[in-house]
Design a protein around this motif. Structure first.
Motif, PDB file in Angstrom:
ATOM      1  N   ILE A   1      26.084  47.143  33.317  1.00 33.03           N
ATOM      2  CA  ILE A   1      27.448  46.457  32.460  1.00 33.03           C
ATOM      3  C   ILE A   1      27.764  46.177  34.190  1.00 33.03           C
ATOM      4  CG2 ILE A   1      29.269  47.102  32.912  1.00 33.03           C
ATOM      5  CD1 ILE A   1      28.046  47.729  30.314  1.00 33.03           C
ATOM      6  N   ASP A   2      28.034  44.793  33.629  1.00 32.37           N
ATOM      7  CA  ASP A   2      28.161  43.952  34.453  1.00 32.37           C
ATOM      8  C   ASP A   2      30.096  43.750  34.844  1.00 32.37           C
ATOM      9  OD1 ASP A   2      28.435  41.392  36.211  1.00 32.37           O
ATOM     10  OD2 ASP A   2      27.338  40.173  36.242  1.00 32.37           O
ATOM     11  N   CYS A   3      30.127  44.483  35.794  1.00 31.06           N
ATOM     12  CA  CYS A   3      32.205  44.337  35.818  1.00 31.06           C
ATOM     13  C   CYS A   3      32.655  42.971  36.009  1.00 31.06           C
ATOM     14  CB  CYS A   3      32.481  45.018  36.684  1.00 31.06           C
ATOM     15  SG  CYS A   3      31.687  44.669  38.938  1.00 31.06           S
ATOM     16  N   MET A   4      32.011  41.976  36.042  1.00 31.99           N
ATOM     17  CA  MET A   4      32.080  40.826  36.421  1.00 31.99           C
ATOM     18  C   MET A   4      32.610  40.045  35.015  1.00 31.99           C
ATOM     19  SD  MET A   4      33.957  40.608  39.422  1.00 31.99           S
ATOM     20  CE  MET A   4      34.048  39.061  39.587  1.00 31.99           C
ATOM     21  N   ASP A   5      31.768  39.729  34.574  1.00 30.72           N
ATOM     22  CA  ASP A   5      30.633  39.103  33.478  1.00 30.72           C
ATOM     23  C   ASP A   5      31.142  39.463  31.803  1.00 30.72           C
ATOM     24  OD1 ASP A   5      30.018  37.471  31.348  1.00 30.72           O
ATOM     25  OD2 ASP A   5      28.293  36.523  32.932  1.00 30.72           O
TER      26      ASP A   5
ATOM     27  N   SER B   1      35.372  42.862  21.749  1.00 28.21           N
ATOM     28  CA  SER B   1      35.260  42.505  23.406  1.00 28.21           C
ATOM     29  C   SER B   1      34.925  40.820  22.830  1.00 28.21           C
ATOM     30  CB  SER B   1      33.980  43.479  23.375  1.00 28.21           C
ATOM     31  OG  SER B   1      34.250  43.305  24.881  1.00 28.21           O
ATOM     32  N   LEU B   2      33.967  40.111  22.840  1.00 33.83           N
ATOM     33  CA  LEU B   2      33.465  38.797  22.876  1.00 33.83           C
ATOM     34  C   LEU B   2      34.384  38.020  21.984  1.00 33.83           C
ATOM     35  CD1 LEU B   2      29.902  38.924  21.006  1.00 33.83           C
ATOM     36  CD2 LEU B   2      30.791  38.969  23.336  1.00 33.83           C
ATOM     37  N   ASP B   3      35.564  38.641  21.503  1.00 38.72           N
ATOM     38  CA  ASP B   3      37.080  37.925  20.845  1.00 38.72           C
ATOM     39  C   ASP B   3      38.282  37.964  20.625  1.00 38.72           C
ATOM     40  OD1 ASP B   3      35.471  36.810  18.863  1.00 38.72           O
ATOM     41  OD2 ASP B   3      35.771  38.086  17.367  1.00 38.72           O
ATOM     42  N   GLY B   4      37.884  38.951  22.609  1.00 41.51           N
ATOM     43  CA  GLY B   4      38.670  39.262  23.847  1.00 41.51           C
ATOM     44  C   GLY B   4      39.841  40.249  22.996  1.00 41.51           C
ATOM     45  N   GLU B   5      39.502  40.988  22.904  1.00 41.09           N
ATOM     46  CA  GLU B   5      40.751  42.063  22.235  1.00 41.09           C
ATOM     47  C   GLU B   5      40.220  43.342  23.335  1.00 41.09           C
ATOM     48  OE1 GLU B   5      40.896  45.364  18.570  1.00 41.09           O
ATOM     49  OE2 GLU B   5      40.184  43.194  17.946  1.00 41.09           O
ATOM     50  N   TYR B   6      39.733  43.134  24.139  1.00 40.45           N
ATOM     51  CA  TYR B   6      39.432  44.366  24.941  1.00 40.45           C
ATOM     52  C   TYR B   6      38.207  44.163  26.298  1.00 40.45           C
ATOM     53  CZ  TYR B   6      34.839  46.895  23.268  1.00 40.45           C
ATOM     54  OH  TYR B   6      33.836  46.619  22.308  1.00 40.45           O
ATOM     55  N   ASN B   7      37.748  44.447  27.679  1.00 41.62           N
ATOM     56  CA  ASN B   7      37.123  44.162  28.058  1.00 41.62           C
ATOM     57  C   ASN B   7      36.315  45.409  28.642  1.00 41.62           C
ATOM     58  OD1 ASN B   7      35.896  44.873  31.369  1.00 41.62           O
ATOM     59  ND2 ASN B   7      36.338  42.395  31.168  1.00 41.62           N
ATOM     60  N   ILE B   8      34.756  44.870  27.539  1.00 43.10           N
ATOM     61  CA  ILE B   8      33.845  45.954  27.985  1.00 43.10           C
ATOM     62  C   ILE B   8      33.969  46.859  29.228  1.00 43.10           C
ATOM     63  CG2 ILE B   8      31.785  45.274  28.866  1.00 43.10           C
ATOM     64  CD1 ILE B   8      31.363  47.265  26.201  1.00 43.10           C
ATOM     65  N   PHE B   9      33.646  46.217  30.098  1.00 47.92           N
ATOM     66  CA  PHE B   9      33.645  47.480  31.515  1.00 47.92           C
ATOM     67  C   PHE B   9      34.955  48.342  31.726  1.00 47.92           C
ATOM     68  CE2 PHE B   9      34.990  47.389  36.186  1.00 47.92           C
ATOM     69  CZ  PHE B   9      33.950  48.455  36.876  1.00 47.92           C
TER      70      PHE B   9
ATOM     71  N   CYS C   1      27.261  63.282  31.554  1.00 49.08           N
ATOM     72  CA  CYS C   1      25.765  63.727  32.364  1.00 49.08           C
ATOM     73  C   CYS C   1      24.729  62.968  32.543  1.00 49.08           C
ATOM     74  CB  CYS C   1      25.170  64.539  31.500  1.00 49.08           C
ATOM     75  SG  CYS C   1      24.516  64.509  30.198  1.00 49.08           S
ATOM     76  N   PHE C   2      24.830  61.427  31.787  1.00 51.56           N
ATOM     77  CA  PHE C   2      24.069  60.296  32.094  1.00 51.56           C
ATOM     78  C   PHE C   2      25.157  59.598  32.654  1.00 51.56           C
ATOM     79  CE2 PHE C   2      23.452  62.165  27.495  1.00 51.56           C
ATOM     80  CZ  PHE C   2      21.883  62.596  27.937  1.00 51.56           C
ATOM     81  N   ASP C   3      24.301  58.261  33.284  1.00 47.35           N
ATOM     82  CA  ASP C   3      24.775  57.540  34.099  1.00 47.35           C
ATOM     83  C   ASP C   3      24.570  56.153  33.536  1.00 47.35           C
ATOM     84  OD1 ASP C   3      25.536  55.456  36.020  1.00 47.35           O
ATOM     85  OD2 ASP C   3      24.201  55.539  36.828  1.00 47.35           O
ATOM     86  N   ILE C   4      25.873  56.194  32.019  1.00 46.73           N
ATOM     87  CA  ILE C   4      25.245  55.162  31.107  1.00 46.73           C
ATOM     88  C   ILE C   4      26.188  54.099  31.984  1.00 46.73           C
ATOM     89  CG2 ILE C   4      25.945  56.798  29.411  1.00 46.73           C
ATOM     90  CD1 ILE C   4      28.859  55.891  29.233  1.00 46.73           C
ATOM     91  N   MET C   5      26.475  53.812  32.335  1.00 43.79           N
ATOM     92  CA  MET C   5      26.600  52.076  32.917  1.00 43.79           C
ATOM     93  C   MET C   5      25.432  51.727  33.819  1.00 43.79           C
ATOM     94  SD  MET C   5      29.840  51.169  35.442  1.00 43.79           S
ATOM     95  CE  MET C   5      31.582  51.990  34.137  1.00 43.79           C
TER      96      MET C   5
ATOM     97  N   ILE D   1      28.057  42.957  26.914  1.00 45.54           N
ATOM     98  CA  ILE D   1      27.106  42.849  25.595  1.00 45.54           C
ATOM     99  C   ILE D   1      25.945  42.432  25.693  1.00 45.54           C
ATOM    100  CG2 ILE D   1      28.026  42.253  23.098  1.00 45.54           C
ATOM    101  CD1 ILE D   1      30.807  41.918  24.512  1.00 45.54           C
ATOM    102  N   LYS D   2      25.809  41.415  26.114  1.00 50.66           N
ATOM    103  CA  LYS D   2      23.880  40.743  26.463  1.00 50.66           C
ATOM    104  C   LYS D   2      23.656  42.350  26.336  1.00 50.66           C
ATOM    105  CE  LYS D   2      24.231  35.727  26.801  1.00 50.66           C
ATOM    106  NZ  LYS D   2      24.045  34.861  27.564  1.00 50.66           N
ATOM    107  N   ASN D   3      23.491  43.239  27.544  1.00 55.86           N
ATOM    108  CA  ASN D   3      22.441  44.216  27.888  1.00 55.86           C
ATOM    109  C   ASN D   3      22.633  45.083  27.269  1.00 55.86           C
ATOM    110  OD1 ASN D   3      21.716  42.468  30.707  1.00 55.86           O
ATOM    111  ND2 ASN D   3      23.525  43.376  31.586  1.00 55.86           N
ATOM    112  N   ILE D   4      23.731  45.273  26.667  1.00 55.45           N
ATOM    113  CA  ILE D   4      23.885  46.495  24.938  1.00 55.45           C
ATOM    114  C   ILE D   4      23.001  45.735  24.172  1.00 55.45           C
ATOM    115  CG2 ILE D   4      25.577  47.946  23.971  1.00 55.45           C
ATOM    116  CD1 ILE D   4      27.473  47.670  25.868  1.00 55.45           C
ATOM    117  N   LEU D   5      23.243  44.910  23.758  1.00 56.63           N
ATOM    118  CA  LEU D   5      22.693  44.062  22.774  1.00 56.63           C
ATOM    119  C   LEU D   5      21.275  44.394  22.657  1.00 56.63           C
ATOM    120  CD1 LEU D   5      25.064  41.547  21.593  1.00 56.63           C
ATOM    121  CD2 LEU D   5      24.499  43.733  20.426  1.00 56.63           C
ATOM    122  N   LYS D   6      20.110  44.432  24.322  1.00 54.71           N
ATOM    123  CA  LYS D   6      18.870  44.227  24.677  1.00 54.71           C
ATOM    124  C   LYS D   6      18.543  45.791  24.481  1.00 54.71           C
ATOM    125  CE  LYS D   6      19.068  40.053  27.902  1.00 54.71           C
ATOM    126  NZ  LYS D   6      18.900  40.036  29.171  1.00 54.71           N
TER     127      LYS D   6
END
Length: 710
Positions: free
Chosen positions: A609-613, A582-590, A600-604, A618-623
């Motif tokens: 997840i930031d729909c604009m960035d 995703s960092l290399d532009g292959e797909y958008n995480i949002f 059953c989980f609000d995983i977003m 990805i930073k938030n997931i890595l955190k």
């Protein structure tokens, strides 16, 4: 010879008419007159010979000549119709064969095939300083076929090779000196197990504590190992309090399998006791040496040399305990060996046969035999998938076997609903996993897309329709009562494992899919499915590390931790590879999160997840992974499996930090504190303690090496 005026044999009936017969010419027997008589104009004298009974009958009936003509005409039409039908039948058969051949040809040309070089997924890798085979469904095999994965794995492989060379160069070292300097642990720690050499029989608790722990096992832990019968087990250990009351000497009266099972049951039950209970009742604390002694006992000539039902039960119980307990690696070599031993013993004892009751097998024993074999069937399929190897158990009639299990019935009332459901579910899961293993281990260069489609549909049906949802299992609805929490734990463990296996399957398809072979699926589709399963497993791991009693209470925190962390450790490197794409532009995480199925989980929200960035998401997931790392560092002395999580997270986070240094400097700022905390435990003294008191396939030398390098 003649008698009563009748001839002894039937008179021959001539085919030709009377005139043609006299002239000895060929007659075509046409009606009302043959062609020869018609040409000579003698149609009136053209008569045919009939059967005697017809001739006699027609003598007395008027108009018989006309009837004869009509019968002849009908017979001619019948013959013509029969010839026509026969000709049409031949033509239809030819058309059917041509259609079938065309259909087969169409199937062969139209059936989509996924072309994969399967030989790349069969390899021998150096892991934990040992050469080990890994097949197509193993996480390391998949990782090594991912361009990102090979780069991530490079540092680990380099350290492995370096350490192996160092060990070989010091092979002449006198280990007796090290043994003399061995440091004894001061306190009992579930991560430290003494070597089972020349071990004495553990001191078994006295009658009240003993009965309390055994009763607790069948109340709390039984659904995790539902192949022991309480009444029979209590009867088999009765010599402990018979013959003049409880005595440690009565232990020798127990059979080998019974004693081994008792030791495991006591330790199993003690894991369900909370820390507070240990402080109140310290006499119920059962050390892990009980399990080590049972293993020595079962693998000795006294155990393995005398195959019977109690020995098989004890070995399978030991194997089940080692896959769940917090002080062991659920995929260690000895755990796999125990499964193989139990399977071979079960085959020798005929547990795989659909036998019904006979004079040698009681109803209760038959019920236990069926449950033992179905448990082995499930464990064998799961183990085969995890290591990418063929199954040890050949295919057998699972439906008939399950039906027979119901026919036999159950001696325990509380088993009628959930234990029966559990075994039915295990049969479905095992059958599905076996299909995947068979498909992936065929070593063919092509995989049928229709087979893949059917397997994916079966996975979805099991996870979302047949099984309870995570929300139902964790928070339980009206379908459960508070006393049935153990059954929820059992299905939860099974669901976690199936989520991990589906992640690996989707990850394999993502790596190898060709978008041109099918319109129903795309490579991005499998990426989204793999990412969804990985995020949910990460979420569960994050929740559990923050509050280990959050899901099922303190009684079960030690029994569910291994399954959560084991699956998490194996998906972490692959998840990081997906995030790098995703960092290399292959797909958008949002957009990937938007394509996730209902959960059953609000995983977003959990992943923030930031729909604009995309980079911020990805930073938030890595955190989240960074938080899990720090929590696991604090838990490393309580749960052995967290070492694996720490190792996988360290290499994965280190890889992504070095690959994208300008993006993630801020989120890795706290790593050094965690590294120092863990390194302080693994100093020279403590490391020697671990090296001498843990007999696992884990490379503590390597672990210390990369901590020092950091």
């Amino acid at each position: 010879m003649k008698s009563s005026g009748y001839e002894s044999k039937r008179d021959k009936i001539s085919y030709a008419c009377g005139r043609c017969r006299k002239r000895k010419i060929k007659c075509d027997r046409k009606l009302p007159s043959c062609s020869s008589c018609s040409e000579l104009g003698e149609t009136g004298s053209c008569k045919y010979e009939s059967d005697k009974w017809q001739t006699d009958l027609m003598v007395y009936e008027p108009g018989n000549a006309q009837l004869r003509k009509e019968v002849g005409v009908l017979r001619t039409k019948i013959r013509l119709l029969e010839n026509t039908v026969s000709t049409q039948r031949v033509n239809l058969d030819a058309m059917e064969r041509n259609t079938r051949d065309e259909s087969n040809l169409y199937d062969e040309t139209d059936e989509a095939k996924l072309k994969v070089n399967m030989s790349n997924f069969h390899s021998i890798l150096l892991k934990n300083l040992r050469l080990t085979y890994y097949g197509p469904t193993n996480y390391l095999s998949l990782l090594m076929n991912d361009p990102y994965g090979t780069r991530l794995f490079a540092k680990y492989a380099e350290l492995q090779e370096k350490k192996l060379i160092e060990i070989e160069s010091h092979s002449s070292l006198d280990y007796s000196v090290l043994k003399q300097n061995r440091i004894e642990p001061d306190t009992e720690d579930c991560s430290r197990i003494p070597e089972p050499l020349q071990m004495q029989i553990p001191l078994i608790p006295r009658d009240k504590t003993l009965i309390y722990l055994v009763e607790r096992f069948f109340q709390i832990c039984y659904p995790l190992a539902p192949f022991l019968d309480k009444d029979n087990f209590m009867k088999s250990i009765s010599p402990l309090w018979e013959n003049g009351g409880y005595s440690q000497n009565n232990i020798i009266l127990l059979k080998c399998g019974t004693l081994a099972s008792l030791l495991i049951v006591l330790r199993f039950s003690s894991l369900s006791l909370s820390s507070e209970r240990y402080l109140v009742e310290p006499e119920v604390a059962i050390p892990s040496t009980y399990v080590e002694y049972s293993k020595v006992l079962l693998l000795s000539s006294k155990g393995s040399g005398r195959i019977n039902l109690s020995i098989i039960q004890a070995i399978l119980l030991l194997r089940t305990y080692k896959t769940i307990c917090p002080e062991d690696d659920n995929e260690s070599t000895d755990t796999r060996i125990l499964l193989g031993i139990a399977t071979d013993m079960a085959i020798i004892q005929g547990l795989s046969l659909n036998t019904r009751m006979n004079r040698f097998i009681s109803k209760d024993e038959l019920y236990i035999r069926k449950k033992l074999w179905l448990q082995l069937f499930y464990d064998d399929a799961s183990n085969s998938f995890n290591f990418g190897i063929q199954t040890s158990i050949c295919e057998f009639e699972t439906e008939e076997f399950a039906k027979l299990l119901e026919e036999v019935g159950t001696p325990l009332e509380n088993e009628k609903k959930y234990i029966t459901r559990q075994f039915k579910m295990k049969i479905q899961v095992a059958s599905l996993i076996r299909k995947v293993v068979l498909l992936m281990n065929h070593r063919n260069q092509e995989i049928s897309v229709s087979e893949v489609t059917n397997i994916l549909n079966d996975f979805d049906r099991l996870l979302h329709e047949e099984m309870y949802s995570f929300d139902q299992l964790i928070n339980y609805d009206s379908s459960f009562t508070s006393s049935e929490i153990s059954y929820r734990v059992s299905e939860y463990i099974m669901k976690i494992d199936l989520y991990y296996k589906s992640f690996m399957l989707y990850y394999f398809l993502f790596l190898n899919w060709d978008n041109d072979i099918s319109l129903d699926y795309s490579r991005a589709h499998f990426l989204h499915l793999a990412l969804e399963k990985g995020i949910i497993l990460t979420l569960l791991g994050d929740y559990f590390t923050k509050d280990k009693s959050f899901f099922f209470g303190p009684e079960f925190e030690k029994l569910v931790g291994t399954c959560i962390w084991s699956s998490l450790a194996k998906i972490i490197p692959s998840m990081v590879c997906l995030l790098c794409r995703s960092l290399d532009g292959e797909y958008n995480i949002f957009m990937a999160f938007k394509n996730f199925k209902s959960s059953c989980f609000d995983i977003m929200s959990w992943a923030n997840i930031d729909c604009m960035d995309n980079t911020s998401s990805i930073k938030n997931i890595l955190k989240k992974y960074q938080d899990i790392y720090q929590k696991c560092v604090q838990l490393h002395t309580k749960y052995f499996i967290t070492y694996k999580v720490c190792v996988c997270l360290h290499f994965s986070l280190d890889f992504i930090q070095n690959t994208y240094p300008t993006f993630f400097q801020d989120i890795f700022s706290k790593t050094s504190n965690s590294i120092e905390e863990l390194a302080s435990f693994l100093d020279s003294d403590n490391h020697d303690t671990l090296k001498n008191f843990i007999d696992y396939n884990f490379d503590y030398n390597l672990f210390s090496t990369f901590l020092e390098d950091s």
